[in-house]
Design an enzyme around this catalytic site. Structure first.
Site, mmCIF file in Angstrom:
data_model
loop_
_atom_site.group_PDB
_atom_site.id
_atom_site.type_symbol
_atom_site.label_atom_id
_atom_site.label_comp_id
_atom_site.label_asym_id
_atom_site.label_seq_id
_atom_site.Cartn_x
_atom_site.Cartn_y
_atom_site.Cartn_z
ATOM 1 N N HIS A 1 31.230 -54.948 16.515
ATOM 2 C CA HIS A 1 30.041 -55.014 17.375
ATOM 3 C C HIS A 1 29.118 -56.150 16.943
ATOM 4 C CE1 HIS A 1 26.449 -53.576 19.572
ATOM 5 N NE2 HIS A 1 25.800 -53.859 18.441
ATOM 6 N N GLU A 2 28.892 -56.300 15.653
ATOM 7 C CA GLU A 2 27.978 -57.345 15.170
ATOM 8 C C GLU A 2 28.570 -58.736 15.366
ATOM 9 O OE1 GLU A 2 25.051 -56.596 14.524
ATOM 10 O OE2 GLU A 2 25.336 -54.426 14.456
ATOM 11 N N HIS B 1 28.012 -60.039 18.852
ATOM 12 C CA HIS B 1 26.720 -60.670 19.135
ATOM 13 C C HIS B 1 26.799 -62.177 18.905
ATOM 14 C CE1 HIS B 1 24.177 -57.318 20.115
ATOM 15 N NE2 HIS B 1 24.475 -56.657 19.004
ATOM 16 N N GLU C 1 23.333 -55.177 24.064
ATOM 17 C CA GLU C 1 23.979 -54.249 23.147
ATOM 18 C C GLU C 1 25.247 -53.663 23.763
ATOM 19 O OE1 GLU C 1 23.275 -53.652 20.036
ATOM 20 O OE2 GLU C 1 21.608 -55.070 20.102
#
Length: 411
Positions: free
Chosen positions: A277-278, A281, A330
């Site tokens: 997930h990070e 970004h 997100e």
């Protein structure tokens, strides 16, 4: 009779001095024929002239005196509008990019080099702020996080069909030149806590319908995803011995994980979910997009401050613009990260439970889907479970564990 003639001569002289002389008949005819040309006409004062023109109805129009603004001239206003529009269109189409997988187009005014420089500067601040708390490179937790991150980065390479243009994944050291205060302040800004535990049904405030629509539109138009910002990255991993439940990936490939997160998420699949997930970004350039959006928000707020109370402007801009955009980013990172972990060989079906558990740890609230930068854990879990991206991720995962790599799933 002599006294009469002298008196009349003196009276006529005084009248001529105080009376405006009339123009000759031939000059008056020229005035009426040339109706649109400015002509001098004598004033009552013998030292100046006043300009006017005569229209088709023989009406005299005098030019206003004093300073004249450039916008009063329609030609100047038209030139400014055309030039400004040209600059705006050029800036937009010159800086708009397409995000991998979701095919969402976003405007990013921050250059790739500047974004990378900002990420590296923040990474140095982080290392200085937590000096003495950074785990050694050979610590078991550091080795574990580094190996999982390596799998995620290799999956990213396969998903983008890129040749090897990155350096080997390294572990960050404690050396840093920035102040400890700046590093801790940045961590405080990245950490958010709420309270409560309740989830409401799906509504228009937060949904993922735009993902399918954006992908379909991008595929029909044949747009190419922007991946130039990922070339030549020097990936680094840092594990900080702190009870903060957090992890993030800075622009430029700098991954930071806190041991407080590892205390709640013990399995490799759970850690891969969060790291994926990070990293997503960074893939989507969300940090640079947020800086660009904040610039436009600030300009709009300054304009509205002239007409509306500042407190009302700030509140409405947060509720209607900033927070919805943040929650959308997100969700986008959730979807991209799900594909990354699946390609890396980690079961994507674990991801919904991870986000639900993360919401419980941080404290979910019924208002989090409206008043927070992140969606609630239960909402994220439900969206991932029902989204079509889960089927894609499961298919990629089965191919990965069978030894058959799937390339180009982002493009």
């Amino acid at each position: 009779m002599a006294w009469y003639r002298r008196s009349k001569l003196g009276f006529d002289t005084i009248c001529r001095y105080f009376t405006v002389p009339k123009p000759p008949i031939n000059q008056l005819s020229k005035l009426t024929s040339a109706s649109n040309n400015p002509i001098r006409f004598p004033k009552t004062s013998p030292t100046g002239y006043r300009y006017y023109y005569v229209d088709s109805r023989q009406v005299r129009h005098f030019k206003p005196r004093g300073f004249k603004w450039w916008i009063d001239n329609p030609r100047n206003a038209l030139i400014v509008v055309l030039v400004g529009s040209g600059i705006g269109v050029t800036m937009y189409f010159g800086n708009v990019e397409t995000i991998p997988y979701t095919k969402r187009r976003h405007l990013v005014l921050l250059s790739k080099n500047m974004e990378r420089t900002i990420g590296e500067s923040q990474f140095q601040n982080m290392k200085a702020g937590f000096k003495g708390k950074i785990l050694p490179a050979m610590h078991p937790e550091s080795v574990r996080v580094r190996m999982i991150s390596k799998d995620i980065i290799e999956a990213l390479q396969r998903g983008l069909k890129k040749e090897q243009v990155w350096t080997d994944l390294s572990y960050g050291s404690e050396s840093g030149s920035a102040s400890e205060t700046r590093g801790k302040e940045m961590l405080m800004a990245m950490t958010e806590e709420t309270a409560g535990d309740k989830w409401e049904g799906k509504d228009e405030v937060l949904n993922d319908m735009w993902v399918d629509e954006s992908r379909k539109k991008g595929t029909d138009k044949g747009v190419k995803s922007a991946t130039a910002h990922l070339e030549g990255l020097k990936w680094e991993v840092l594990v900080v011995n702190d009870h903060v439940v957090n992890a993030f990936c800075l622009p430029g490939g700098k991954i930071v994980v806190f041991t407080g997160l590892l205390e709640h998420f013990r399995t490799d699949e759970e850690i891969a979910t969060i790291i994926g997930h990070e990293v997503a970004h960074a893939v989507a350039r969300h940090a640079a997009e947020q800086i660009t959006k904040n610039l436009w928000f600030t300009i709009g707020q300054l304009i509205l401050y002239q007409f509306v109370m500042p407190d009302l402007v700030n509140t409405m801009s947060n509720l209607l613009l900033k927070l919805p955009f943040s929650r959308r980013m997100e969700i986008e990172a959730d979807y991209i990260g799900l594909l990354l972990m699946a390609s890396a060989g980690y079961d994507p079906r674990v991801a919904p439970k991870v986000f639900e558990k993360l919401g419980q740890v941080s404290g979910d609230s019924a208002l989090r889907d409206y008043l927070s930068t992140h969606p609630s854990g239960k909402r994220r879990s439900k969206l991932l479970s029902e989204a079509s991206v889960m089927q894609e991720a499961i298919s990629i995962y089965r191919e990965a564990i069978a030894g058959r790599e799937v390339d180009g799933f982002f493009l």
